[in-house]
Write a protein that holds these residues in place. Structure first.
Motif, short mmCIF file in Angstrom:
data_model
loop_
_atom_site.label_atom_id
_atom_site.label_comp_id
_atom_site.label_asym_id
_atom_site.label_seq_id
_atom_site.Cartn_x
_atom_site.Cartn_y
_atom_site.Cartn_z
N ALA A 279 0.75 -1.26 0.00
CA ALA A 279 0.00 0.00 0.00
C ALA A 279 0.78 1.30 0.00
CB ALA A 279 -0.96 0.03 1.17
N VAL A 286 -1.53 6.04 -0.04
CA VAL A 286 -2.83 5.78 -0.66
C VAL A 286 -3.89 6.54 0.11
CG1 VAL A 286 -4.51 4.02 -1.23
CG2 VAL A 286 -2.08 3.50 -1.39
N THR A 287 -4.59 7.41 -0.56
CA THR A 287 -5.66 8.18 0.08
C THR A 287 -6.93 8.03 -0.72
OG1 THR A 287 -5.16 10.19 -1.18
CG2 THR A 287 -3.96 9.86 0.89
N ALA A 288 -8.00 8.54 -0.19
CA ALA A 288 -9.29 8.45 -0.85
C ALA A 288 -9.67 9.77 -1.50
CB ALA A 288 -10.37 8.04 0.16
N HIS A 326 -2.58 6.15 -8.63
CA HIS A 326 -3.76 5.45 -9.13
C HIS A 326 -3.49 3.97 -9.38
CE1 HIS A 326 -6.58 8.79 -9.43
NE2 HIS A 326 -5.54 9.55 -9.76
N ARG A 329 -4.11 2.62 -5.92
CA ARG A 329 -5.54 2.66 -5.58
C ARG A 329 -6.31 1.54 -6.28
NH1 ARG A 329 -7.93 7.64 -3.74
NH2 ARG A 329 -9.67 7.24 -5.15
N THR A 332 -5.36 -1.96 -4.78
CA THR A 332 -5.89 -2.20 -3.43
C THR A 332 -7.40 -2.01 -3.36
OG1 THR A 332 -5.37 0.11 -2.86
CG2 THR A 332 -3.73 -1.56 -2.32
N ASP A 333 -8.05 -2.00 -4.53
CA ASP A 333 -9.52 -1.90 -4.61
C ASP A 333 -10.07 -0.65 -3.95
OD1 ASP A 333 -9.72 -4.36 -5.94
OD2 ASP A 333 -9.66 -5.46 -4.05
N GLN A 334 -9.28 0.43 -3.92
CA GLN A 334 -9.75 1.68 -3.37
C GLN A 334 -10.30 2.60 -4.46
OE1 GLN A 334 -7.34 3.59 -0.34
NE2 GLN A 334 -6.04 1.78 -0.19
N GLU A 335 -10.19 2.15 -5.70
CA GLU A 335 -10.70 2.95 -6.80
C GLU A 335 -11.40 2.03 -7.79
OE1 GLU A 335 -9.18 6.31 -10.00
OE2 GLU A 335 -8.14 5.95 -8.11
N SER A 336 -12.61 2.41 -8.15
CA SER A 336 -13.40 1.59 -9.05
C SER A 336 -12.90 1.73 -10.49
CB SER A 336 -14.88 2.01 -8.97
OG SER A 336 -15.63 1.37 -9.97
#
Length: 389
Positions: A279, A286-288, A326, A329, A332-336
């Motif tokens: 990560a 990694v941020t949202a 990106h 992200r 790590t499945d944090q971005e669709s």
């Protein structure tokens, strides 16, 4: 009382007689465009040389041709009504010309198998005087076969073998592991290894598997989930301990080097290699945060087909930090990825990152960024088009 060798010889001759009868029946029914092909099973020789083959084909309505490459005295022609003689010629070529010990060591489109998969047990022949290990032995069931496999491997490694929770025997080869498994529903010993795990480039993995299957005749390679798996099956009725040890030894000799090379080409790792750090890549957390406009544009463009590498780099303004962020992200499945396969999106981002890192000139309005340490990134040509499959 018959000796062990007498019992073995009698059983072997009986098996050859039954095989010869089945073969003669098949030869008698061969059609104009058919061939009856008999060869040594890959299990007999785990090396890479071509398998010896004996074949029978119909030349005309009354004549059969029997061929055995590299066996002196062949080819021969016999009358169709002499199917029994043709079968004798085939068996002679296999036993005397190629030294095949038993029909179970053949690959003959099923003819090599007797109706009963587990024949009555027959005592084996000691390999040497005073040596308790048989040269080959029939087994009654899976439990006996497992015991003999354990004993054969224990002799090879000079210790009692251990089993993993699945019942397999793991053999460590460098940073790779070869597993030895006794199948429960047939007399077969399966050797297999997860050559590469956590494959990053599945398209390349499928290409590599195709090359490996053409190069190695006695092993099967395939992609399973995100792994490249090697498999080799040994017929074990009768079971030959020395044959198992030879197969294990030959596979272990090359397994780790093969896995290391393959891992580099498909962006994965060997089974026992340490996993990558989680990560955080190049000190980029990694941020949202809101999705970068370039990511939105990439997902939209992918609906129309693959996007050229330079175009993907332009969408992110040649900003390597954004590309890295990106990549993480998505991994790590944090971005669709919307309707798209994550592997396709990752491949576009990864190759765009390589394009930027390789020094392709960014637009003039993009400020230079600090250098980042990057590794294990696949090579890409600047005009490469990315496949979607």
């Amino acid at each position: 009382m018959a000796s062990q060798r007498d019992e073995w010889d009698e059983s072997t001759e009986s098996a050859w007689r039954r095989f010869r009868a089945r073969l003669a029946d098949r030869i008698a029914e061969v059609g104009a465009d058919e061939r009856v092909v008999v060869g040594l099973s890959p299990d007999v020789d785990p090396g890479v040389r071509p398998l010896p083959i004996v074949s029978v084909e119909l030349l005309d309505a009354d004549t059969l041709r029997v061929e055995a490459p590299a066996v002196r005295g062949f080819p021969q022609e016999v009358q169709r009504r002499e199917a029994d003689r043709a079968a004798v010629l085939v068996v002679t070529a296999l036993r005397e010309g190629r030294g095949c010990l038993h029909p179970s060591f053949l690959d003959a489109d099923g003819l090599e198998h007797d109706s009963a998969p587990w024949p009555p047990a027959v005592a084996g022949v000691p390999a040497r005087a005073g040596d308790p290990e048989p040269l080959a032995v029939f087994v009654d069931d899976t439990d006996e076969l497992q015991e003999r496999v354990d004993a054969a491997l224990g002799l090879m490694f000079s210790r009692t073998v251990r089993h993993d929770p699945d019942g397999d025997v793991p053999v460590v080869c460098g940073r790779s592991v070869l597993y030895v498994r006794v199948e429960t529903d047939e007399p077969v010993v399966r050797l297999y290894a997860e050559l590469v795990v956590e494959v990053g480039d599945l398209d390349q993995a499928h290409r590599e598997v195709g090359v490996l299957n053409r190069r190695y005749q006695h092993a099967k390679f395939f992609v399973r989930d995100r792994e490249v798996v090697l498999e080799h099956r040994l017929g074990a009725q009768p079971f030959a301990p020395a044959q198992l040890r030879e197969a294990v030894s030959q596979l272990c000799d090359d397994l780790d080097d093969l896995a290391a090379d393959l891992a580099d080409r498909v962006a994965g790792r060997r089974y026992l290699d340490d996993p990558p750090p989680p990560a955080v890549v190049a000190d980029v957390a990694v941020t949202a945060d809101d999705v970068h406009p370039g990511m939105v544009a990439l997902l939209e463009l992918l609906h129309e087909g693959s996007v050229p590498v330079p175009a993907v780099a332009d969408l992110f303004e040649h900003d390597r930090l954004e590309l890295i962020r990106h990549l993480v992200r998505v991994r790590t499945d944090q971005e669709s990825c919307g309707d798209h396969d994550a592997d396709v999106v990752l491949r576009h981002l990864r190759r765009a990152l390589r394009y930027v890192v390789d020094g392709h000139v960014a637009p003039a309005h993009v400020a230079p960024r600090r250098e980042q340490q990057l590794s294990l990134l696949p090579e890409v040509e600047s005009d490469e088009q990315l496949p979607l499959g």
